[in-house]
Design a protein around this motif. Structure first.
Motif, mmCIF file in Angstrom:
data_model
loop_
_atom_site.group_PDB
_atom_site.id
_atom_site.type_symbol
_atom_site.label_atom_id
_atom_site.label_comp_id
_atom_site.label_asym_id
_atom_site.label_seq_id
_atom_site.Cartn_x
_atom_site.Cartn_y
_atom_site.Cartn_z
ATOM 1 N N GLN A 1 5.004 -2.854 6.477
ATOM 2 C CA GLN A 1 4.163 -3.958 5.928
ATOM 3 C C GLN A 1 5.744 -4.672 4.829
ATOM 4 O O GLN A 1 6.713 -4.484 5.094
ATOM 5 C CB GLN A 1 4.385 -2.844 5.082
ATOM 6 C CG GLN A 1 2.699 -1.722 4.898
ATOM 7 C CD GLN A 1 2.477 -0.928 3.487
ATOM 8 O OE1 GLN A 1 1.636 -2.040 2.650
ATOM 9 N NE2 GLN A 1 2.950 0.235 3.454
ATOM 10 N N GLU B 1 -0.106 3.680 2.597
ATOM 11 C CA GLU B 1 0.283 3.614 3.808
ATOM 12 C C GLU B 1 2.099 4.122 4.574
ATOM 13 O O GLU B 1 3.035 2.967 4.127
ATOM 14 C CB GLU B 1 -0.149 2.342 4.174
ATOM 15 C CG GLU B 1 -0.018 2.189 6.294
ATOM 16 C CD GLU B 1 -0.390 2.320 6.953
ATOM 17 O OE1 GLU B 1 0.234 3.946 7.416
ATOM 18 O OE2 GLU B 1 -1.780 2.578 6.959
ATOM 19 N N ASN C 1 0.750 -1.368 -0.305
ATOM 20 C CA ASN C 1 0.141 -0.418 -0.419
ATOM 21 C C ASN C 1 0.916 1.406 0.082
ATOM 22 O O ASN C 1 1.391 1.142 1.056
ATOM 23 C CB ASN C 1 -1.191 0.106 0.983
ATOM 24 C CG ASN C 1 -1.927 1.171 1.254
ATOM 25 O OD1 ASN C 1 -1.718 2.061 0.320
ATOM 26 N ND2 ASN C 1 -2.957 1.015 1.925
#
Length: 553
Positions: free
Chosen positions: A225, A220, A217
């Motif tokens: 992540q 984000e 993403n």
């Protein structure tokens, strides 16, 4: 590139090109057979996909105009697209489609990419605070970040960075943001080494490019992540595992490089002593039991177990793995990636696997009591279980399992073998030279100075081949703990790890230090490497004595 340099004939016998050039008096003919006629920095600003789609290549600039080589100079859509991308006027130059396609290949995949990377570093240097703030203004939205990540220079820089790491046999790339700079480091032979970073003003676009490749993403920035993607270097397909984490000055990115060609999954090639290898194969041939490989992160545990799985692979056996993450893809083996976000954890996967008629189960890591209990139950019901653990040596794995709540009699009934291992750097063969070790160092290594007074020890002097480190590549050292009947009886009686360790030594199974000393005597590594990688028993005894004296006080 000046205008005179552009007026070079493409084909002396190409009447059509000459006629077209005369008809379009504003267009010049250009020879693209030599990349010296192309300004690579200008050319790579235009994305490769755009250049291929439009069949054009930007080759330089004249009077603040971008010189664009085109096969079809009447294609106004292509001209407008390039004009909008550069935000500058263009000057058309004629070339053939074949030469333009060849030039595109040379521009985006030529051998000078590393020189371009280093040259861009010298030109860009470290961005100033003013430059950084200007860039952040330009990349204020996530759409802008994604567009920047797709631009030519960023794409090429990430590509060069990855290929440079692969060629240097790096296992990881660290991209670390700083207040007014950025740091890029590569882990080579287990040690992090700095490389010249690009300008910090490119940091946001570089991180975005990596996140786009990893299907993360891009909007984000506050949460960690994980992702992965594949690259091709020559004929090799290489997996890149990516992790991001928010830090004070931005997102840090770590890329793990999983190159199957670098890692051998052949059990016979891992470096086991011949007698230990035969005993290991004997244990692997059993239909049930638990085999554990222990050691810190990056010690080669997964490589050892993947090699064991390859050795066990057979059309008559059902082999299933539960991993987090799947590091290497193995044919004819069922591999499951856990997904905790949806409740698919190790325990859930293992319970499902037991209903899948398995013969051999590989658990990526024993992490908790529930996973351990399922592994023990699987072993008791006739399955061979392989897994990894995190302890200093083999005997301490037993006490750790007991501490996690496993009954000693269950361990005695199921555990067959514990292997502890480390990786030590190998002396570079190009700059290998003799060295004298003091008696004190030899005794720490448990090497008898008298018996080895004629032995030649070595070190790496440091050369261009090894980057001045004196080491090239790594080799494993091992400690084997075979659970025989005598040790099983000790386990049932709740014996401590020191007793188990003493019994193993009495049976002739040395520890990590002894294995490392053997590598030194073979001239493969140095005393510094072995002493830094092993937790010597003398050190452990001194620590235990210090604890006892502190308790007495």
């Amino acid at each position: 590139m000046n205008e005179a340099g552009i007026r070079i004939l493409l084909y002396d016998n190409n009447v059509m090109m000459q006629t077209l050039s005369e008809y379009l008096s504003s267009a010049d003919e250009v020879r693209l057979e030599e990349t010296a006629t192309i300004d690579m920095q200008i050319a790579r600003i235009l994305p490769e996909k755009t250049a291929k789609r439009l069949c054009v290549v930007a080759i330089g600039e004249v009077e603040n105009r971008v010189v664009l080589a085109m096969a079809n100079p009447l294609d106004v859509v292509a001209q407008d697209t390039v004009r909008l991308h550069f935000k500058r006027e263009i000057k058309v130059a004629l070339s053939s489609k074949q030469q333009i396609l060849a030039a595109i290949e040379a521009v985006y995949h030529g051998s000078d990419l590393e020189e371009h990377y280093l040259r861009s570093l010298e030109d860009g240097g470290v961005g100033t605070e003013e430059e950084d703030s200007t860039l952040e203004d330009r990349l204020e939205t996530d759409i802008s970040r994604e567009l920047a990540a797709a631009s030519g220079p960023v794409v090429q820089l990430v590509d060069v960075l990855l290929r440079k790491a692969v060629n240097k046999r790096a296992s990881d790339i660290h991209i670390e943001p700083q207040e007014r700079s950025m740091i890029i480091r590569m882990r080579i032979d287990g040690m992090l080494q700095k490389i010249p970073p690009p300008a910090r003003k490119m940091r946001a676009a570089i991180v975005s490019r990596i996140k786009v490749l990893s299907k993360m993403n891009i909007a984000e920035h506050r949460l960690p992540q994980d992702g992965r993607f594949k690259i091709r270097v020559g004929t090799r397909k290489i997996d890149i595992r990516v992790s991001t984490a928010p830090t004070k000055y931005g997102e840090k990115v770590v890329m793990r490089i999983l190159d199957p060609s670098v890692v051998s999954h052949d059990l016979d090639q891992l470096g086991f002593e011949p007698d230990l290898l035969e005993e290991l194969k004997t244990v692997l041939s059993q239909s049930h039991g638990i085999i554990i490989v222990t050691g810190p992160t990056g010690s080669g545990k997964s490589t050892t177990l993947y090699s064991a799985l390859n050795y066990l692979k057979d059309p008559t056996k059902n082999i299933t793995t539960v991993e987090d993450p799947i590091e290497y893809t193995c044919r004819e083996i069922n591999q499951i990636q856990i997904k905790p976000k949806i409740g698919l954890d190790f325990a859930t996967c293992l319970r499902a696997i037991l209903r899948q008629d398995p013969d051999i189960i590989f658990i990526g890591e024993i992490r908790d009591r529930e996973t351990t209990e399922i592994a023990i139950n699987a072993s008791l019901t006739g399955h061979l279980v392989l897994s990894t653990f995190h302890t200093n040596d083999a005997p301490s794995a037993i006490s750790r399992l007991v501490h996690m709540g496993v009954e000693p009699y269950l361990l005695a009934s199921t555990l067959d073998l514990v292997i502890a291992q480390r990786l030590v750097r190998k002396i570079c063969h190009r700059c290998k030279e003799p060295v004298i070790l003091s008696e004190q160092v030899l005794r720490r290594l448990k090497i008898d100075p008298e018996q080895n007074k004629n032995t030649v020890f070595y070190r790496g002097k440091g050369c261009n081949s090894c980057g001045g480190t004196g080491y090239s590549g790594r080799i494993p050292i091992f400690e084997f703990l075979f659970i025989d009947d005598a040790i099983r009886e000790k386990l049932i009686d709740a014996a401590g790890e020191s007793e188990v360790r003493a019994m193993a030594r009495d049976k002739g199974y040395g520890g990590l230090l002894e294995s490392g000393a053997g590598r030194i005597l073979q001239g493969l590594t140095t005393a510094e490497e072995v002493l830094s990688a092993t937790f010597t028993e003398s050190t452990r005894v001194r620590e235990q004595q210090n604890v006892l004296s502190a308790q007495t006080d």
